[in-house]
Motif scaffolding. Structure first.
Motif, PDB file in Angstrom:
ATOM      1  N   GLY A  80      -2.429   4.915   2.191  1.00  0.00           N
ATOM      2  CA  GLY A  80      -2.591   5.508   0.784  1.00  0.00           C
ATOM      3  C   GLY A  80      -3.474   4.640  -0.179  1.00  0.00           C
ATOM      4  N   CYS A  81      -4.396   3.745   0.535  1.00  0.00           N
ATOM      5  CA  CYS A  81      -5.266   3.262  -0.236  1.00  0.00           C
ATOM      6  C   CYS A  81      -6.245   4.007  -1.020  1.00  0.00           C
ATOM      7  N   ALA A  82      -6.732   3.978  -2.233  1.00  0.00           N
ATOM      8  CA  ALA A  82      -7.479   4.943  -2.829  1.00  0.00           C
ATOM      9  C   ALA A  82      -9.228   4.614  -2.606  1.00  0.00           C
ATOM     10  N   TRP A 134       0.635  -0.993   0.059  1.00  0.00           N
ATOM     11  CA  TRP A 134       0.085  -0.145   0.007  1.00  0.00           C
ATOM     12  C   TRP A 134       0.831   1.263  -0.143  1.00  0.00           C
ATOM     13  N   LYS A 151      -0.965  -1.055  -7.699  1.00  0.00           N
ATOM     14  CA  LYS A 151      -2.402  -0.994  -8.325  1.00  0.00           C
ATOM     15  C   LYS A 151      -2.761  -2.347  -8.379  1.00  0.00           C
ATOM     16  N   ARG A 210       3.761   1.659  -1.108  1.00  0.00           N
ATOM     17  CA  ARG A 210       4.537   1.768  -2.489  1.00  0.00           C
ATOM     18  C   ARG A 210       3.381   2.167  -3.770  1.00  0.00           C
ATOM     19  N   ARG A 211       1.909   2.176  -3.312  1.00  0.00           N
ATOM     20  CA  ARG A 211       0.926   2.485  -4.042  1.00  0.00           C
ATOM     21  C   ARG A 211       0.963   1.463  -5.304  1.00  0.00           C
ATOM     22  N   GLY A 221      -4.718   3.614  -7.595  1.00  0.00           N
ATOM     23  CA  GLY A 221      -3.983   3.293  -6.713  1.00  0.00           C
ATOM     24  C   GLY A 221      -4.474   1.857  -5.930  1.00  0.00           C
TER      25      GLY A 221
END
Ligand code: TPP
Ligand code: SF4
Length: 296
Positions: A199-201, A144, A149, A146-147, A229
């Motif tokens: 950073g989860c979208a 997460w 996808k 590292r984003r 993301g």
């Protein structure tokens, strides 16, 4: 991974096993099916060796029906009950060491992007709470941060079901289990909070007794992960064996738990809202006109 692998090679139709013919002719590949149509098409996951009445199995079936492009989806999993069902599904399943699923999914997702460019190939991790929040915790969190996808779905039965009832980080405080006879001494981990911070979208909690909601969150999570993301869904999927829930009360338990401490929550980042609205027509995420201010 494309519609081609669920087509007959011309001339070979009649030699194929009936199960395969059914999947090609009556399966969901290349069509848009919904959970409301369950029972009217051949499902990608039908047979499995999980316990009778297991809510996790129902959730996995619903999740797979909800994948926007099943023919272009790869699932990734690990040790735990869920893999017993997911590995029976008619879509690819990657199985690594216990807990490394988000590391495996990171490499897979990057590789697929290099190989297929703009054509979406969806990677979806489905793993238990022990595999994801305990032994696989660092792989999960770092993917997460590292984003990466892809979509991560926790099958949260609040116990190590497959190995007979040890407590996990996701077990609630005080819960007494076969191999935690004194009761758990710590709170349930806040993976929802951590997913947002990391950073989860898109982040959602869900229970399986509302199939349309499950469908809605899975679709959004997979679509957002294509371009925006990482996305995370935490699903309450009770273990009726370790929590001694009578088979016919499994859905009742899910409803009680939902009302009590597993309410539906959904977080969508602004970027993800804009993307869903622009790319996939989710009108609810379009900016709403502000109400005219009445002059006095
Ligand atoms: C490295 C490693 N350690 C331990 C195990 C044994 N093991 C298999 S499943 C499991 C627990 C599964 O619990 P969870 O991830 O919560 O999934 P559930 O079975 O509850 O769905 C364990 C400890 C293993 N397979 N590999
Ligand atoms: S042990 Fe629990 S989680 Fe595992 S298959 Fe049985 S009921 Fe489901």
């Amino acid at each position: 991974m494309s519609l081609d692998y669920v087509k007959f090679t011309p001339g070979f139709e009649r030699f194929m096993p009936k199960e395969y013919r059914d999947m090609v002719e009556h399966g969901p590949f290349g069509k848009k099916v919904t959970v409301s149509q369950m029972g009217s098409f051949k499902e990608i996951l039908e047979e499995h060796p999980m316990c009778a009445g297991c809510a996790m199995t129902l959730f996995i079936r619903l999740a797979i029906i909800s994948f926007p492009n099943p023919e272009d989806t790869i699932t990734v999993g690990t040790a735990g009950c869920g893999r017993l069902a997911i590995s029976q599904a008619a879509i690819p399943f990657v199985y690594g060491n216990y807990g490394d699923q988000n590391g495996v999914a990171s490499g897979l997702s990057r590789g697929l992007r290099l190989r297929f460019g703009d054509k979406p190939k969806d990677v979806v991790v489905l793993a238990g709470d022990g595999g994801m929040a305990d032994i696989g915790f660092s792989c999960t969190l770092h993917s997460w941060f590292r984003r990466e996808k892809f979509t991560t779905i926790m099958l949260d039965n609040e116990v190590y079901g497959n190995t007979g009832g040890q407590e996990s980080g996701m077990t609630t405080r005080g819960a007494v289990l076969k191999m935690a006879p004194l009761g758990k001494k710590f709170d349930k981990m806040d993976m929802i909070g951590m997913a947002k911070i990391a950073g989860c979208a898109y982040v959602a909690t869900v229970v399986p007794n509302n199939p349309r909601r499950v469908e809605s969150v899975i679709k959004k999570a997979v679509l957002i992960a294509r371009e925006v993301g990482p996305t995370y869904i935490q699903a309450y999927t009770s273990c009726n064996i370790e929590y001694a829930i009578p088979t016919d009360k499994v859905m009742e338990d899910a409803k009680t738990v939902e009302d009590d401490r597993y309410k539906f929550t959904e977080y969508v980042s602004d970027e993800a809202k804009e993307y869903l609205a622009d790319r996939y027509g989710y009108k609810t995420f379009l900016p709403q006109p502000t109400a005219a201010v009445k002059e006095t």
